[in-house]
Design a protein around this motif. Structure first.
Motif, PDB file in Angstrom:
ATOM      1  N   TYR A 116       0.818  -1.212   0.000  1.00 36.59           N
ATOM      2  CA  TYR A 116       0.000   0.000   0.000  1.00 36.59           C
ATOM      3  C   TYR A 116       0.854   1.266   0.000  1.00 36.59           C
ATOM      4  O   TYR A 116       0.434   2.303  -0.476  1.00 36.59           O
ATOM      5  N   ALA A 117       2.027   1.175   0.580  1.00 37.61           N
ATOM      6  CA  ALA A 117       2.883   2.351   0.690  1.00 37.61           C
ATOM      7  C   ALA A 117       3.594   2.649  -0.623  1.00 37.61           C
ATOM      8  O   ALA A 117       3.996   3.777  -0.864  1.00 37.61           O
ATOM      9  N   ARG A 118       3.760   1.669  -1.467  1.00 33.44           N
ATOM     10  CA  ARG A 118       4.491   1.865  -2.708  1.00 33.44           C
ATOM     11  C   ARG A 118       3.655   2.692  -3.680  1.00 33.44           C
ATOM     12  O   ARG A 118       2.476   2.435  -3.906  1.00 33.44           O
ATOM     13  N   VAL A 119       4.263   3.719  -4.246  1.00 33.88           N
ATOM     14  CA  VAL A 119       3.581   4.614  -5.172  1.00 33.88           C
ATOM     15  C   VAL A 119       4.138   4.355  -6.559  1.00 33.88           C
ATOM     16  O   VAL A 119       5.353   4.389  -6.748  1.00 33.88           O
ATOM     17  N   PRO A 120       3.302   4.114  -7.549  1.00 36.98           N
ATOM     18  CA  PRO A 120       3.814   3.929  -8.899  1.00 36.98           C
ATOM     19  C   PRO A 120       4.466   5.215  -9.394  1.00 36.98           C
ATOM     20  O   PRO A 120       4.197   6.308  -8.908  1.00 36.98           O
ATOM     21  N   THR A 121       5.291   5.094 -10.390  1.00 36.93           N
ATOM     22  CA  THR A 121       6.097   6.228 -10.852  1.00 36.93           C
ATOM     23  C   THR A 121       5.224   7.338 -11.456  1.00 36.93           C
ATOM     24  O   THR A 121       5.531   8.505 -11.304  1.00 36.93           O
ATOM     25  N   GLY A 122       4.155   7.041 -12.120  1.00 37.22           N
ATOM     26  CA  GLY A 122       3.325   8.066 -12.760  1.00 37.22           C
ATOM     27  C   GLY A 122       2.204   8.579 -11.865  1.00 37.22           C
ATOM     28  O   GLY A 122       1.390   9.387 -12.292  1.00 37.22           O
ATOM     29  N   ALA A 123       2.113   8.159 -10.604  1.00 39.73           N
ATOM     30  CA  ALA A 123       1.003   8.517  -9.730  1.00 39.73           C
ATOM     31  C   ALA A 123       1.075   9.971  -9.288  1.00 39.73           C
ATOM     32  O   ALA A 123       0.067  10.600  -9.041  1.00 39.73           O
ATOM     33  N   GLY A 124       2.228  10.552  -9.183  1.00 35.20           N
ATOM     34  CA  GLY A 124       2.368  11.947  -8.783  1.00 35.20           C
ATOM     35  C   GLY A 124       1.704  12.868  -9.801  1.00 35.20           C
ATOM     36  O   GLY A 124       1.044  13.840  -9.459  1.00 35.20           O
ATOM     37  N   ARG A 125       1.843  12.567 -11.037  1.00 30.20           N
ATOM     38  CA  ARG A 125       1.245  13.362 -12.100  1.00 30.20           C
ATOM     39  C   ARG A 125      -0.282  13.199 -12.084  1.00 30.20           C
ATOM     40  O   ARG A 125      -1.011  14.159 -12.281  1.00 30.20           O
ATOM     41  N   GLY A 126      -0.775  12.008 -11.829  1.00 30.65           N
ATOM     42  CA  GLY A 126      -2.207  11.759 -11.761  1.00 30.65           C
ATOM     43  C   GLY A 126      -2.854  12.509 -10.603  1.00 30.65           C
ATOM     44  O   GLY A 126      -3.958  13.027 -10.719  1.00 30.65           O
ATOM     45  N   GLN A 127      -2.162  12.595  -9.466  1.00 30.63           N
ATOM     46  CA  GLN A 127      -2.677  13.320  -8.312  1.00 30.63           C
ATOM     47  C   GLN A 127      -2.768  14.811  -8.614  1.00 30.63           C
ATOM     48  O   GLN A 127      -3.731  15.468  -8.231  1.00 30.63           O
ATOM     49  N   ALA A 128      -1.818  15.340  -9.331  1.00 31.17           N
ATOM     50  CA  ALA A 128      -1.842  16.766  -9.682  1.00 31.17           C
ATOM     51  C   ALA A 128      -3.027  17.060 -10.613  1.00 31.17           C
ATOM     52  O   ALA A 128      -3.702  18.085 -10.457  1.00 31.17           O
ATOM     53  N   GLU A 129      -3.259  16.169 -11.557  1.00 27.61           N
ATOM     54  CA  GLU A 129      -4.394  16.353 -12.465  1.00 27.61           C
ATOM     55  C   GLU A 129      -5.718  16.252 -11.698  1.00 27.61           C
ATOM     56  O   GLU A 129      -6.653  17.007 -11.963  1.00 27.61           O
ATOM     57  N   LEU A 130      -5.769  15.348 -10.735  1.00 23.19           N
ATOM     58  CA  LEU A 130      -6.954  15.203  -9.908  1.00 23.19           C
ATOM     59  C   LEU A 130      -7.186  16.468  -9.084  1.00 23.19           C
ATOM     60  O   LEU A 130      -8.316  16.960  -8.975  1.00 23.19           O
ATOM     61  N   ASP A 131      -6.109  17.024  -8.526  1.00 22.05           N
ATOM     62  CA  ASP A 131      -6.224  18.265  -7.757  1.00 22.05           C
ATOM     63  C   ASP A 131      -6.682  19.419  -8.639  1.00 22.05           C
ATOM     64  O   ASP A 131      -7.513  20.236  -8.231  1.00 22.05           O
ATOM     65  N   ARG A 132      -6.172  19.513  -9.854  1.00 18.04           N
ATOM     66  CA  ARG A 132      -6.599  20.564 -10.778  1.00 18.04           C
ATOM     67  C   ARG A 132      -8.070  20.396 -11.139  1.00 18.04           C
ATOM     68  O   ARG A 132      -8.822  21.364 -11.225  1.00 18.04           O
TER      69      ARG A 132
END
Length: 126
Positions: A16-32
């Motif tokens: 659960y703690a492991r974050v995929p490499t492209g997840a940071g970009r997806g979170q930013a798009e979700l926040d926008r």
């Protein structure tokens, strides 16, 4: 045995703690997207508020006009019963207005109208 239990728990938390490499970009798009939604909701609420304020400003003169018109319309014209002032001696015109028939109505029509009103107003009714 304790070593295997601790390692299985560690694996469970690691999954659960492991974050995929492209997840940071997806979170930013979700926040926008959330920000855009919140801005759209805010603009919608502001639009409704300004429209309501405008409607209330229009309603005040309109309410006065409606009230004046309602006062001008006499309530007796809306009622099917005669609510006039009575003369000292009842005339044929006044009697026909009370019974709801024309002044030139025949005896049979006057009797049925009188009977209908007497039945409606009888104290033993009900």
């Amino acid at each position: 045995m304790e070593g295997t239990a601790a390692s299985s728990e560690g694996l469970r938390y690691a999954e659960y703690a492991r974050v995929p490499t492209g997840a940071g970009r997806g979170q930013a798009e979700l926040d926008r997207g959330l920000a855009r939604t919140m801005i759209a909701v805010g603009l919608g609420v502001a639009t409704v508020a300004f429209a309501g304020r405008y409607a209330f400003h229009l309603w005040k003169p309109l309410e006065q006009a409606i009230t004046e018109t309602a006062k001008r319309i006499s309530t007796s014209s809306l009622s099917s019963y005669y609510r006039g002032g009575f003369e000292q001696k009842m005339s044929r015109r006044e009697a026909s207005l009370i019974l709801g028939v024309s002044p030139s109505a025949g005896k049979a029509k006057i009797r049925t109208a009188h009977r209908r009103i007497m039945i409606l107003n009888h104290p033993d009714k009900g």
